[in-house]
Design a protein around this motif. Structure first.
Motif, PDB file in Angstrom:
ATOM      1  N   HIS A   6       0.845  -1.201   0.000  1.00 23.47           N
ATOM      2  CA  HIS A   6       0.000   0.000   0.000  1.00 23.47           C
ATOM      3  C   HIS A   6       0.879   1.249   0.000  1.00 23.47           C
ATOM      4  O   HIS A   6       0.576   2.242  -0.651  1.00 23.47           O
ATOM      5  CB  HIS A   6      -0.929  -0.015   1.213  1.00 23.47           C
ATOM      6  CG  HIS A   6      -2.028   0.985   1.119  1.00 23.47           C
ATOM      7  ND1 HIS A   6      -1.897   2.264   1.574  1.00 23.47           N
ATOM      8  CD2 HIS A   6      -3.275   0.881   0.592  1.00 23.47           C
ATOM      9  CE1 HIS A   6      -3.019   2.924   1.351  1.00 23.47           C
ATOM     10  NE2 HIS A   6      -3.870   2.120   0.756  1.00 23.47           N
ATOM     11  N   LYS A   7       1.994   1.199   0.718  1.00 25.12           N
ATOM     12  CA  LYS A   7       2.899   2.347   0.807  1.00 25.12           C
ATOM     13  C   LYS A   7       3.443   2.733  -0.567  1.00 25.12           C
ATOM     14  O   LYS A   7       3.460   3.911  -0.933  1.00 25.12           O
ATOM     15  CB  LYS A   7       4.050   2.044   1.766  1.00 25.12           C
ATOM     16  CG  LYS A   7       4.988   3.203   1.964  1.00 25.12           C
ATOM     17  CD  LYS A   7       6.076   2.876   2.970  1.00 25.12           C
ATOM     18  CE  LYS A   7       7.005   4.059   3.161  1.00 25.12           C
ATOM     19  NZ  LYS A   7       8.043   3.779   4.148  1.00 25.12           N
ATOM     20  N   ILE A   8       3.886   1.749  -1.346  1.00 26.68           N
ATOM     21  CA  ILE A   8       4.406   2.045  -2.682  1.00 26.68           C
ATOM     22  C   ILE A   8       3.313   2.638  -3.562  1.00 26.68           C
ATOM     23  O   ILE A   8       3.514   3.649  -4.237  1.00 26.68           O
ATOM     24  CB  ILE A   8       5.003   0.778  -3.333  1.00 26.68           C
ATOM     25  CG1 ILE A   8       6.303   0.397  -2.621  1.00 26.68           C
ATOM     26  CG2 ILE A   8       5.242   0.983  -4.826  1.00 26.68           C
ATOM     27  CD1 ILE A   8       6.878  -0.934  -3.057  1.00 26.68           C
ATOM     28  N   HIS A   9       2.135   2.051  -3.553  1.00 29.14           N
ATOM     29  CA  HIS A   9       1.051   2.543  -4.399  1.00 29.14           C
ATOM     30  C   HIS A   9       0.609   3.948  -3.994  1.00 29.14           C
ATOM     31  O   HIS A   9       0.348   4.790  -4.842  1.00 29.14           O
ATOM     32  CB  HIS A   9      -0.131   1.575  -4.377  1.00 29.14           C
ATOM     33  CG  HIS A   9       0.094   0.354  -5.209  1.00 29.14           C
ATOM     34  ND1 HIS A   9       0.837  -0.704  -4.768  1.00 29.14           N
ATOM     35  CD2 HIS A   9      -0.311   0.049  -6.469  1.00 29.14           C
ATOM     36  CE1 HIS A   9       0.868  -1.628  -5.720  1.00 29.14           C
ATOM     37  NE2 HIS A   9       0.197  -1.197  -6.765  1.00 29.14           N
ATOM     38  N   SER A  10       0.528   4.215  -2.696  1.00 32.44           N
ATOM     39  CA  SER A  10       0.067   5.535  -2.254  1.00 32.44           C
ATOM     40  C   SER A  10       1.138   6.611  -2.449  1.00 32.44           C
ATOM     41  O   SER A  10       0.841   7.796  -2.402  1.00 32.44           O
ATOM     42  CB  SER A  10      -0.400   5.496  -0.793  1.00 32.44           C
ATOM     43  OG  SER A  10       0.662   5.129   0.064  1.00 32.44           O
ATOM     44  N   THR A  11       2.373   6.206  -2.711  1.00 34.76           N
ATOM     45  CA  THR A  11       3.428   7.156  -3.046  1.00 34.76           C
ATOM     46  C   THR A  11       3.215   7.696  -4.463  1.00 34.76           C
ATOM     47  O   THR A  11       3.479   8.852  -4.748  1.00 34.76           O
ATOM     48  CB  THR A  11       4.817   6.478  -2.959  1.00 34.76           C
ATOM     49  OG1 THR A  11       5.015   6.060  -1.619  1.00 34.76           O
ATOM     50  CG2 THR A  11       5.931   7.419  -3.351  1.00 34.76           C
ATOM     51  N   TRP A  12       2.695   6.838  -5.353  1.00 37.25           N
ATOM     52  CA  TRP A  12       2.516   7.201  -6.759  1.00 37.25           C
ATOM     53  C   TRP A  12       1.167   7.843  -7.054  1.00 37.25           C
ATOM     54  O   TRP A  12       1.038   8.590  -8.024  1.00 37.25           O
ATOM     55  CB  TRP A  12       2.636   5.968  -7.643  1.00 37.25           C
ATOM     56  CG  TRP A  12       3.966   5.309  -7.612  1.00 37.25           C
ATOM     57  CD1 TRP A  12       5.181   5.921  -7.472  1.00 37.25           C
ATOM     58  CD2 TRP A  12       4.244   3.924  -7.730  1.00 37.25           C
ATOM     59  NE1 TRP A  12       6.182   4.989  -7.494  1.00 37.25           N
ATOM     60  CE2 TRP A  12       5.630   3.751  -7.661  1.00 37.25           C
ATOM     61  CE3 TRP A  12       3.448   2.799  -7.895  1.00 37.25           C
ATOM     62  CZ2 TRP A  12       6.252   2.514  -7.743  1.00 37.25           C
ATOM     63  CZ3 TRP A  12       4.059   1.558  -7.983  1.00 37.25           C
ATOM     64  CH2 TRP A  12       5.446   1.431  -7.909  1.00 37.25           C
ATOM     65  N   ALA A  13       0.161   7.531  -6.255  1.00 41.34           N
ATOM     66  CA  ALA A  13      -1.197   7.982  -6.585  1.00 41.34           C
ATOM     67  C   ALA A  13      -1.939   8.424  -5.336  1.00 41.34           C
ATOM     68  O   ALA A  13      -1.677   7.940  -4.235  1.00 41.34           O
ATOM     69  CB  ALA A  13      -1.956   6.846  -7.252  1.00 41.34           C
TER      70      ALA A  13
END
Length: 84
Positions: A6-13
């Motif tokens: 979730h951390k990686i995805h929420s960094t991008w979007a």
């Protein structure tokens, strides 16, 4: 197995890109199926168009049960989503 970051995805979007239109914002409330991803649903909303293709299997399917990080949250296969 798949280990979703979730951390990686929420960094991008922004959160609103996925929640609540594509995914319910509750742990265990979203069942992800490869056939749906290939149809452009769920993760397939981005993967295959603006993110790497779902055919790049090992980008997501890269974890064994023995290799999971400590304290990872697991939604067991076959478990149903929480009742509303």
């Amino acid at each position: 197995g798949v280990l979703f970051s979730h951390k990686i995805h929420s960094t991008w979007a922004k959160c609103s890109l996925c929640h609540p239109k594509i995914f319910k914002p509750e742990l265990g409330a979203n069942r992800v199926k490869m056939i749906e991803i290939k149809e452009g649903k769920g993760c397939g909303s981005c993967h295959g168009s603006v993110a790497f293709a779902p055919s790049d299997c090992l980008r997501c399917h890269n974890q064994t049960k023995e290799n999971l990080p400590k304290d990872v949250l697991i939604n067991a296969a076959g478990a149903s989503a929480p009742a509303k």
